[in-house]
Design an enzyme around this catalytic site. Sequence first.
Site, PDB file in Angstrom:
ATOM      1  N   PRO A  38      44.766   7.590  75.294  1.00  0.00           N
ATOM      2  CA  PRO A  38      45.244   8.133  75.627  1.00  0.00           C
ATOM      3  C   PRO A  38      44.893   9.113  74.339  1.00  0.00           C
ATOM      4  CG  PRO A  38      46.023   6.037  75.179  1.00  0.00           C
ATOM      5  CD  PRO A  38      44.840   5.510  75.223  1.00  0.00           C
ATOM      6  N   ARG A  79      41.163  19.548  70.880  1.00  0.00           N
ATOM      7  CA  ARG A  79      41.488  17.787  70.653  1.00  0.00           C
ATOM      8  C   ARG A  79      41.166  18.127  69.048  1.00  0.00           C
ATOM      9  NH1 ARG A  79      41.276  11.468  70.670  1.00  0.00           N
ATOM     10  NH2 ARG A  79      42.979  11.250  69.609  1.00  0.00           N
ATOM     11  N   GLU A  85      31.775  -0.135  76.177  1.00  0.00           N
ATOM     12  CA  GLU A  85      32.109   0.991  75.391  1.00  0.00           C
ATOM     13  C   GLU A  85      31.749   2.210  74.552  1.00  0.00           C
ATOM     14  OE1 GLU A  85      33.338  -1.037  71.588  1.00  0.00           O
ATOM     15  OE2 GLU A  85      35.042  -0.195  70.897  1.00  0.00           O
TER      16      GLU A  85
HETATM   17  C1  DQA Z   1      37.703   7.980  69.995  1.00  0.00           C
HETATM   18  C2  DQA Z   1      37.735   7.676  68.663  1.00  0.00           C
HETATM   19  C3  DQA Z   1      39.050   6.872  67.868  1.00  0.00           C
HETATM   20  O1  DQA Z   1      39.118   5.851  66.972  1.00  0.00           O
HETATM   21  C4  DQA Z   1      39.922   7.078  68.196  1.00  0.00           C
HETATM   22  O2  DQA Z   1      41.627   7.530  68.046  1.00  0.00           O
HETATM   23  C5  DQA Z   1      39.996   8.156  69.578  1.00  0.00           C
HETATM   24  C6  DQA Z   1      38.536   8.772  70.093  1.00  0.00           C
HETATM   25  C7  DQA Z   1      36.261   8.870  70.004  1.00  0.00           C
HETATM   26  O3  DQA Z   1      35.855   8.399  71.241  1.00  0.00           O
HETATM   27  O4  DQA Z   1      35.391   9.019  68.983  1.00  0.00           O
HETATM   28  O5  DQA Z   1      41.067   8.647  70.451  1.00  0.00           O
HETATM   29  O6  DQA Z   1      38.711   6.950  70.828  1.00  0.00           O
END
Ligand code: DQA
Length: 145
Positions: free
Chosen positions: A11, A19, A99
Amino acid sequence: MTKSILVINGPNLNLLGTREPEIYGAETLDDIKDKMSAKASSLDLTIDFRQSNTEGEIVNWIQEARDAHDAIVINAGALTHTSVAIMDALLAVDTPCVEVHLSNIFKREEFRHHSFISPAAVGMITGFGSVGYLMAVDAVSDILS
Ligand code: DQA
């Protein structure tokens, strides 16, 4: 045979570029896709790069990856911190997973410090901006070799 990586973005990552650029950088998701694609082809890998704002769609993609892809790279966005369903899907398929987070989630709010993805991942890359996606391609190349 060329191996294939499913890259899943969760999302709000469709909004990259506009953003909170001070946190997530000025590049768009398409910019990241192009750089990742070039990196992958230099390592004889292909990428299938996707984004969804919907948890169930991401679960479906992970289930389908079992037969269609050799590895998964996932930035699950905020679902990282909430989604038992995504963790269970990743644990259910034996496709290796890396991840990625653009920001360093451990330097941010406490609720971002816990990841439901990590127990199902080979490892996590966090805090290197878009370079983290390229590092993930290197990691996958190593895992699959
Ligand atoms: C994120 C970190 C998450 O906490 C956040 O909700 C995101 C982006 C990042 O890529 O730093 O949407 O996954």
